[in-house]
Write a protein that holds these residues in place. Structure first.
Motif, PDB file in Angstrom:
ATOM      1  N   PRO A 144      84.246  81.194  32.086  1.00 53.59           N
ATOM      2  CA  PRO A 144      85.419  81.624  32.620  1.00 53.59           C
ATOM      3  C   PRO A 144      85.328  82.536  33.949  1.00 53.59           C
ATOM      4  O   PRO A 144      85.949  82.561  34.937  1.00 53.59           O
ATOM      5  CB  PRO A 144      86.318  81.904  31.824  1.00 53.59           C
ATOM      6  N   ALA A 145      84.382  83.517  33.742  1.00 54.72           N
ATOM      7  CA  ALA A 145      84.278  84.612  34.722  1.00 54.72           C
ATOM      8  C   ALA A 145      83.716  84.159  35.943  1.00 54.72           C
ATOM      9  O   ALA A 145      83.926  84.880  36.962  1.00 54.72           O
ATOM     10  CB  ALA A 145      83.411  85.857  34.047  1.00 54.72           C
ATOM     11  N   ASN A 146      83.037  82.978  35.941  1.00 50.80           N
ATOM     12  CA  ASN A 146      82.760  82.367  37.094  1.00 50.80           C
ATOM     13  C   ASN A 146      83.762  82.026  38.181  1.00 50.80           C
ATOM     14  O   ASN A 146      83.645  81.967  39.579  1.00 50.80           O
ATOM     15  CB  ASN A 146      82.038  80.987  37.193  1.00 50.80           C
ATOM     16  N   LYS A 147      84.900  81.751  37.600  1.00 51.47           N
ATOM     17  CA  LYS A 147      86.101  81.387  38.350  1.00 51.47           C
ATOM     18  C   LYS A 147      86.008  80.287  39.340  1.00 51.47           C
ATOM     19  O   LYS A 147      86.206  80.502  40.515  1.00 51.47           O
ATOM     20  CB  LYS A 147      86.590  82.739  39.424  1.00 51.47           C
ATOM     21  N   THR A 148      85.226  79.471  38.738  1.00 46.97           N
ATOM     22  CA  THR A 148      84.829  78.363  39.465  1.00 46.97           C
ATOM     23  C   THR A 148      86.112  77.402  39.900  1.00 46.97           C
ATOM     24  O   THR A 148      87.047  77.025  38.949  1.00 46.97           O
ATOM     25  CB  THR A 148      83.848  77.255  38.851  1.00 46.97           C
ATOM     26  N   GLU A 149      86.316  76.950  40.978  1.00 44.32           N
ATOM     27  CA  GLU A 149      87.335  76.157  41.434  1.00 44.32           C
ATOM     28  C   GLU A 149      87.144  74.759  41.178  1.00 44.32           C
ATOM     29  O   GLU A 149      86.015  74.151  41.494  1.00 44.32           O
ATOM     30  CB  GLU A 149      87.577  76.344  43.084  1.00 44.32           C
TER      31      GLU A 149
ATOM     32  N   ALA B 162      88.146  75.668  28.931  1.00 47.12           N
ATOM     33  CA  ALA B 162      87.614  75.386  27.654  1.00 47.12           C
ATOM     34  C   ALA B 162      86.737  74.400  27.410  1.00 47.12           C
ATOM     35  O   ALA B 162      86.406  73.800  26.326  1.00 47.12           O
ATOM     36  CB  ALA B 162      88.958  74.860  26.833  1.00 47.12           C
ATOM     37  N   GLU B 163      86.139  74.009  28.684  1.00 46.30           N
ATOM     38  CA  GLU B 163      85.199  72.934  28.594  1.00 46.30           C
ATOM     39  C   GLU B 163      83.738  73.433  28.117  1.00 46.30           C
ATOM     40  O   GLU B 163      83.568  74.809  28.527  1.00 46.30           O
ATOM     41  CB  GLU B 163      84.962  72.193  30.142  1.00 46.30           C
ATOM     42  N   GLU B 164      83.058  72.727  27.591  1.00 47.03           N
ATOM     43  CA  GLU B 164      81.704  73.250  26.854  1.00 47.03           C
ATOM     44  C   GLU B 164      81.006  73.871  27.943  1.00 47.03           C
ATOM     45  O   GLU B 164      80.513  73.025  29.033  1.00 47.03           O
ATOM     46  CB  GLU B 164      81.076  72.031  25.967  1.00 47.03           C
ATOM     47  N   GLY B 165      80.266  74.826  28.083  1.00 48.07           N
ATOM     48  CA  GLY B 165      79.409  75.450  28.862  1.00 48.07           C
ATOM     49  C   GLY B 165      80.085  76.130  30.190  1.00 48.07           C
ATOM     50  O   GLY B 165      79.484  76.654  31.027  1.00 48.07           O
TER      51      GLY B 165
END
Ligand code: NDP
Length: 460
Positions: A296-301, A290-293
């Motif tokens: 979600p599809a990046n699936k960043t850890e 939910a953080e700006e920028g």
């Protein structure tokens, strides 16, 4: 002009790195060495008046408590050149305006650095020009190799400084002193006596508005691929004959060449997780996605753990667990060395049950030895106690140490090209497995200590 001071051209002078780290680092170097002569030339695409550039330097130096005479001298000589570094003509003019020794510092987005390097190949540079490059050095092994090839077409390898400011951190540098100037640790520093090594860099900071960078990097690239592998190499390297920079670089490179994933299987040797909404230090932290920028599809850890093995005679069989993450409850920034149990404990001696451990705090900076002793009561009852030595304050900021190395042409704190490539070689299979979703993306609540069961070394 042999006696002219070194000119430091900072390309990307309006950026975050320059303002927040580079200039305060230079200021802290001048606080320790006020006589040092350096001409600071700022270059960026933005319009900036000479006065504003001077004020930017003054503000950064004020943070570092640089003596007034040094501030006035540096600001008096400094200048700002509005330059689009991707315009060959403008780049040529920028470089041609310099007399004496030159350092070109790329405080630029990585993709721009590569392009500027390609242009510099066509431009005559003063003899001995040094290039200072910021991480990431490429975004995979192939691009790291390409960047190295490109940079060495401009100047020889020994004039390229790849920056990792962790190497300028006094607690990291302290590893050399601790290991090589203390007889008690020399015989213990191997698989014969060490059970495992954990290198933690757990931050309580969450994203703090850095989605643009972090959401593409993630915890693995941001910390482990770069800083933590450097710490590992300093921890595990063989003993040098001297503090000669080439020798230290070779010994670090040797360690990384011998390193591989534990069991060579990224699906068992690694874990990744992302924080959900929670509280850290009394502050609400939103869900990472939910953080700006954030995409979600990046699936960043935001938390990663990688288990490695250094396959040489000294270390074979010892797991090195490298873990780093954001929005964690405890700021744990330390190396924990767990020793093997004694070969025999005499019957009747009631052991603490805890292994001996050496904890090397990276921040703020202390060395603690946890040992079993009789604390009180029955002399044969043992419990674990800490012996702690606190490190002195660093003499300057890490970027000050790094800049001192560059200005003195001493690459001790710089990452050699082959090492930068080794660091990518190690993480490439991890990135591939994560991209293919072969390792689940776990979740942890912001402010917690991360998901359950981390730190377990997998069977091989
Ligand atoms: P920023 O985006 O804040 O700054 C980059 C600067 O370069 C901007 O002012 C940008 O101008 C300028 N620029 C871009 N293209 C050109 C060009 N063609 N000619 C001249 N100037 C140009 O990035 P950072 O300062 O955060 O990062 C810089 C480097 O440092 C990156 O490699 C990063 O990975 C590394 N780094 C950063 C850290 C940090 O905490 N910031 C920490 C460690 C490493 P414009 O705004 O017009 O695009």
């Amino acid at each position: 002009m042999a006696d002219a001071p070194t000119t430091l051209i900072i390309i990307g002078a309006s950026g975050d790195l320059t303002r927040r780290l580079l200039l305060p680092g230079l200021g802290s170097l001048l606080a320790v060495e006020p006589e040092r002569e350096v001409v600071v030339v700022g270059a960026d695409r933005d319009e900036m008046s000479q006065e504003d550039w001077g004020s930017t330097i003054r503000a950064a130096f004020a943070e570092a408590q640089t003596p007034k005479e040094s501030v006035d001298r540096v600001v008096g000589r400094a200048r700002y050149d509005r330059t689009d570094a991707l315009d060959e003509g403008q780049l040529r003019e920028l470089v041609a305006s310099v007399e004496g020794d030159l350092v070109i510092y790329f405080a630029l987005p990585p993709q721009v650095t590569v392009q500027v390097c390609a242009l510099l190949e066509k431009i005559p540079l003063p003899d001995g020009t040094m290039l200072a490059m910021e991480k990431p050095f490429g975004h995979d092994l192939r691009t790291a190799v390409e960047l190295n090839r490109q940079a060495t077409r401009v100047v020889p390898e020994n004039q390229i400084f790849r920056i990792d400011h962790f190497l300028g951190v006094n607690t990291v540098l302290n590893l050399l002193g601790l290991r090589f100037a203390n007889r008690i640790f020399q015989p213990l520093w191997s698989a014969d006596h060490i059970e495992r090594v954990d290198i933690f860099y757990d931050e309580s900071l969450a994203l703090e508005g850095r989605a643009g960078y972090y959401d593409r990097a993630g915890a693995l690239i941001d910390m482990t691929q770069s800083h933590l592998l450097q710490v590992l190499s300093m921890f595990a390297m063989e003993s040098p004959a001297s503090m000669d920079a080439d020798e230290l670089q070779s010994l670090k490179s040797q360690v990384l060449r011998a390193t591989s994933l534990w069991g060579e299987d990224p699906t068992t040797a690694t874990r990744r997780a992302r924080y959900t909404a929670g509280h850290v230090g009394g502050k609400d932290v939103p869900d990472y996605v939910a953080e700006e920028g954030v995409e979600p599809a990046n699936k960043t850890e935001t938390l990663s753990e990688v288990v490695l093995e250094v396959r040489n005679q000294r270390w074979k069989g010892v797991p090195f667990v490298l873990r780093s993450g954001k929005a964690l409850g405890d700021q744990r920034k330390e190396i924990v060395v767990t020793f093997k149990a004694p070969s025999h404990i005499p019957d009747g001696l009631r052991d603490s049950g805890q292994p001996d451990r050496l904890v090397l705090e990276l921040k703020p900076g202390a060395v603690t030895l946890d040992i079993s002793i009789n604390a009180e009561g029955d002399p044969l009852d043992l419990e674990q106690k800490e012996l702690t030595a606190t490190l002195g304050q660093p003499r300057m900021r890490p970027y000050g140490e790094v800049l001192a190395g560059i200005l003195d042409r001493n690459p001790m704190l710089s990452i050699r090209g082959d090492t930068a490539e080794q660091m990518w070689r190690l993480v490439e299979p991890v990135l591939a497995a994560w991209k293919a979703d072969e390792v689940p993306l776990e979740e942890y609540v912001a402010g917690s200590s991360g998901p359950e069961g981390w730190g377990t070394v997998p069977q091989r």
